[in-house]
Structures are given as structure tokens and as C-alpha cells.
Design an enzyme around this catalytic site. Sequence first.
Site, PDB file in Angstrom:
ATOM      1  N   HIS A  81       0.838  -1.209   0.000  1.00  0.00           N
ATOM      2  CA  HIS A  81       0.000   0.000   0.000  1.00  0.00           C
ATOM      3  C   HIS A  81       0.869   1.254   0.000  1.00  0.00           C
ATOM      4  O   HIS A  81       1.326   1.713   1.046  1.00  0.00           O
ATOM      5  CB  HIS A  81      -0.919   0.002   1.233  1.00  0.00           C
ATOM      6  CG  HIS A  81      -1.989   1.049   1.193  1.00  0.00           C
ATOM      7  ND1 HIS A  81      -3.323   0.769   1.382  1.00  0.00           N
ATOM      8  CD2 HIS A  81      -1.935   2.395   0.968  1.00  0.00           C
ATOM      9  CE1 HIS A  81      -4.035   1.885   1.284  1.00  0.00           C
ATOM     10  NE2 HIS A  81      -3.212   2.894   1.040  1.00  0.00           N
ATOM     11  N   HIS A  83       1.609   5.224  -2.191  1.00  0.00           N
ATOM     12  CA  HIS A  83       1.158   6.258  -3.130  1.00  0.00           C
ATOM     13  C   HIS A  83       2.406   6.977  -3.629  1.00  0.00           C
ATOM     14  O   HIS A  83       2.773   8.025  -3.100  1.00  0.00           O
ATOM     15  CB  HIS A  83       0.204   7.234  -2.435  1.00  0.00           C
ATOM     16  CG  HIS A  83      -1.011   6.564  -1.866  1.00  0.00           C
ATOM     17  ND1 HIS A  83      -2.114   6.275  -2.634  1.00  0.00           N
ATOM     18  CD2 HIS A  83      -1.291   6.101  -0.630  1.00  0.00           C
ATOM     19  CE1 HIS A  83      -3.023   5.668  -1.881  1.00  0.00           C
ATOM     20  NE2 HIS A  83      -2.551   5.553  -0.663  1.00  0.00           N
ATOM     21  N   LYS A 203      -8.609  -0.334  -6.928  1.00  0.00           N
ATOM     22  CA  LYS A 203      -8.666   0.174  -5.548  1.00  0.00           C
ATOM     23  C   LYS A 203      -9.995   0.874  -5.383  1.00  0.00           C
ATOM     24  O   LYS A 203     -10.409   1.649  -6.259  1.00  0.00           O
ATOM     25  CB  LYS A 203      -7.521   1.172  -5.325  1.00  0.00           C
ATOM     26  CG  LYS A 203      -7.702   2.125  -4.134  1.00  0.00           C
ATOM     27  CD  LYS A 203      -7.370   1.488  -2.809  1.00  0.00           C
ATOM     28  CE  LYS A 203      -7.569   2.441  -1.625  1.00  0.00           C
ATOM     29  NZ  LYS A 203      -6.674   3.586  -1.588  1.00  0.00           N
ATOM     30  N   HIS A 244     -10.152   0.257   0.591  1.00  0.00           N
ATOM     31  CA  HIS A 244      -9.933   1.120   1.752  1.00  0.00           C
ATOM     32  C   HIS A 244     -11.164   0.979   2.646  1.00  0.00           C
ATOM     33  O   HIS A 244     -12.290   1.245   2.192  1.00  0.00           O
ATOM     34  CB  HIS A 244      -9.777   2.560   1.232  1.00  0.00           C
ATOM     35  CG  HIS A 244     -10.038   3.634   2.236  1.00  0.00           C
ATOM     36  ND1 HIS A 244      -9.044   4.457   2.719  1.00  0.00           N
ATOM     37  CD2 HIS A 244     -11.187   4.041   2.823  1.00  0.00           C
ATOM     38  CE1 HIS A 244      -9.580   5.321   3.567  1.00  0.00           C
ATOM     39  NE2 HIS A 244     -10.864   5.096   3.655  1.00  0.00           N
ATOM     40  N   HIS A 264      -6.204  -0.591   5.767  1.00  0.00           N
ATOM     41  CA  HIS A 264      -6.389   0.174   7.023  1.00  0.00           C
ATOM     42  C   HIS A 264      -7.027  -0.680   8.125  1.00  0.00           C
ATOM     43  O   HIS A 264      -6.428  -0.882   9.159  1.00  0.00           O
ATOM     44  CB  HIS A 264      -7.174   1.474   6.803  1.00  0.00           C
ATOM     45  CG  HIS A 264      -6.641   2.302   5.679  1.00  0.00           C
ATOM     46  ND1 HIS A 264      -5.357   2.780   5.676  1.00  0.00           N
ATOM     47  CD2 HIS A 264      -7.201   2.698   4.507  1.00  0.00           C
ATOM     48  CE1 HIS A 264      -5.142   3.452   4.556  1.00  0.00           C
ATOM     49  NE2 HIS A 264      -6.244   3.405   3.822  1.00  0.00           N
ATOM     50  N   ASP A 336       0.999   2.828   3.454  1.00  0.00           N
ATOM     51  CA  ASP A 336       0.429   4.124   3.041  1.00  0.00           C
ATOM     52  C   ASP A 336       1.531   5.182   2.841  1.00  0.00           C
ATOM     53  O   ASP A 336       1.305   6.379   3.083  1.00  0.00           O
ATOM     54  CB  ASP A 336      -0.622   4.633   4.032  1.00  0.00           C
ATOM     55  CG  ASP A 336      -1.842   5.241   3.330  1.00  0.00           C
ATOM     56  OD1 ASP A 336      -1.816   5.387   2.093  1.00  0.00           O
ATOM     57  OD2 ASP A 336      -2.818   5.594   4.022  1.00  0.00           O
TER      58      ASP A 336
END
Length: 423
Positions: A81, A83, A203, A244, A264, A336
Site C-alpha cells: 500500500h 502512493h 482500488k 480502503h 487500514h 500508506d
Amino acid sequence: MVLPLVALLLAAAPEPPKAALVAVKAARLIDGKGGAPLQNAVVLVEGETIRAVGAGLAIPAGARVIDLGGATLLPGLIDAHVHLTGRADMHGYRALGISLPKSTLDGAVNARLTLQAGFTTVRNVGADGFSDVALRDTINEGGLPGPRMLVSGPALGITGGHCDNNMLPFEAQGTPAEGVADGPEAARAAVRRNFKFGADLIKICASGGVLSKGDAVGAPQYTIEEMTAIAAEAHRQGKRVAAHAHGTLSIKEAIQSGIDTIEHVSLIDDEGIRLAKEKGTFLVMDIYNDDYILSEGEKAGFLPESLEKERAIGRLQRESFQRAWKAGAKMAFGTDAGVYPHGDNARQFAYMVQYGMTPMQAIQAATRVGAEALGLQDKVGTLEPGKLADLIAVAKDPLADVKALEHVSFVMKGGAVEKSESR
Ligand SMILES: [Zn+2]
């Protein structure tokens, strides 16, 4: 006897050139399968793949030897996970000023940082304008240093949800976020569109989030009907879906809909854990970044309401991690990154150990189990013959102190040395 040159050339012509052999040596090796480490380890690499792994293996004549001395070798790490096109110092309203070309270039910078930190595979979950597809392709072409990437393109979500743009007032809103798709049929079409433009996975936003404006973090967003359509369409095409989901209900509905990995997972209850185990759903819990958000968030531009939400949920997420692990759920390493600085991914290992894993289990979450969560178990995740030669080394023993993984001294990806610090 000396053959004429032409004869030599003719004789050699049908044989493809032999891939160079490289022998990587180190004091210790953790192969990702969970057994005791090998001592006096050798990994024999031929081209981009591993040919042999063993203790005190004989090194064939002519092989190039990379001797890492007292280091520990491990499989290249996997972060499920990230970005890469996001920046830790540009949150809240600041993020609105970043153009698509700029975020793509930021992605190139962050891809390099991530690879140098020992992460040879990542799953990028959410990027505007398919900038992640461009980044993945350029890395695969050899144009940029970076990890292997699985990418989702724009994250799908409901109007006004965590994956929509909710920062501007009605008259200035313009078009909704690229991934907004309401109702099962629109959601199904959005899945098809993302695959058309190069996504490897889907996603979605099943519940509210910390960073989004105006939604409660645990509030359900996508319905079971929408998520079932999304999962069915992705699976028809042989692809996976990451959802998510912070909220208790959304976590369970996402699992029941056939979603493959839940991200999460902050407010999972015992029934949710039982469902995840029953369905074989992977949980991907980003339990490091709470510390970053609470200490640096204000400077980084987080909205006050985001900081408030994080304060309410961070500790609960860590407790959920501990409960889910104890109950035997499948858990893959995902951080994340982008919420916090890229390259700091390995800081999460210490938290996973603090909340119930052994160092070996935390390492496996980022190697063998991580590869399974991504469907890449035949290619990466363990050091075994036939797999891609993705390996890293750390100076100290990570089984004695898992923080050793925060200082990676050597990185090989697909047989190519990407980092080599002199000892
Ligand atoms: Zn994320």
C-alpha cells in the site's frame, strides 16, 4: 587447431548468449519461507533469476562474486500500500496545487527512494490520470530506477466519499474525481475503464477516511451491491481488488463482497476477523503512520479534522492489528507511504513487532505473504530457484532487532544491482 573466424561465428550463431552468473555471499540468509536462517549463504543468480540458494554452495568458475561479509540477505521487500505520486509534505489544500505532470515526476523521485530502501515490489493504490501506469511502464522499460509496481489507476468511490474531491465549494468543484462511480453498473464500467488504461488491480473506497473532508472515518460508503459488482468484474478479468475500509460494517461488507485485500482495517470486530479468515482475505494495516501524522501533520498541511480523526482512530487500529494477528488473520505489510515520507517504509516493522508479530513474521508479511496478497507468489517473495533475483542485505541481524531493516545496504532487483554500500 585454429578455426577460421567465419567457422567460429557459424558454430556460435544458434546459441543465445549465456546470461552472466553472479554469486552473492553473506553470513546469513532469511529466505522468506519462515525457517531458520542459512549461515554462510550463497545465492547464485543467472540473468534476472535465482539459480540456486544454499549454505556454502560451490561457486562456478567465471561467476562474478559479490561478497557482503557479515550481512544478512533477505528477499526484496514488498509494500502492498503506497502512493508513489503522493508527497508527505503536501497534504490538505496544498495538494490541490499539484499538477498531474508534477505528481508524475514526484513519483519518479519517490520510486527511487523506495527501491533504495529495499522495497523491490510495491502496489500503488490510487493515482490520478493513470500517472502510476506511466511510472510503472517507464520503470519496466529501464528508464527509471524503481520497484516493480502493480498499479490501480484512479481509486473508485462514491460521490462525496473518501475517493472524491471534496475540498472545494459547489461552484468551484468542476468535475468529480476521476474514480467516482455510483451504482453497480457505473462501478462495473469504471473497473473496465481502469483496466483499459493499464491498471493491474482495482482500488476502491468502501468507507470514509482520515484525510478526506466531511466524511466520518468509519462511515460506510460503497454498498454490498456496488462492491460485489466491482469484485466480480475484476475477477472475471483475473485481477484483484483492494478496499480502503476503516469502518466495522464496511470491512465486513467488503469481505462478503469478495474483495481480496482490506486496507487500514482500523475498526474491525471479531466477526470481521472471522469472516476474513473464512474467506482468506488479506488485511493490510498501516500502523506506523499514526506517529508521523500526529507529530508532523500540522506542518504537512493536514486538515484539522483529519488530525482529529487520526487521534480518534490511530490507537484503535493498532489494537485491531494485535487482535487480528492473534486470531490468525492473513496480514500483508502495507504502509500508506506518501502519507509519510517515501523511503521510511521499513519503520513499520518495529510497530508490527510491538503489536504482536515476531521479527520473522513481520519479515514474512513483507516477503512471502506480501507476494501472495499481490498474486505474485510465483515470481517474488522468497529466495528460491526460479524466482526473480530480488534480494536485499542489511548489516545487522533483523531477527535480533527488526529495526535493522531500516538500513538497507544492498539492493538487487531482477539480477541488477541497484544499491551497494561499501562496508
Ligand atoms: Zn492509501
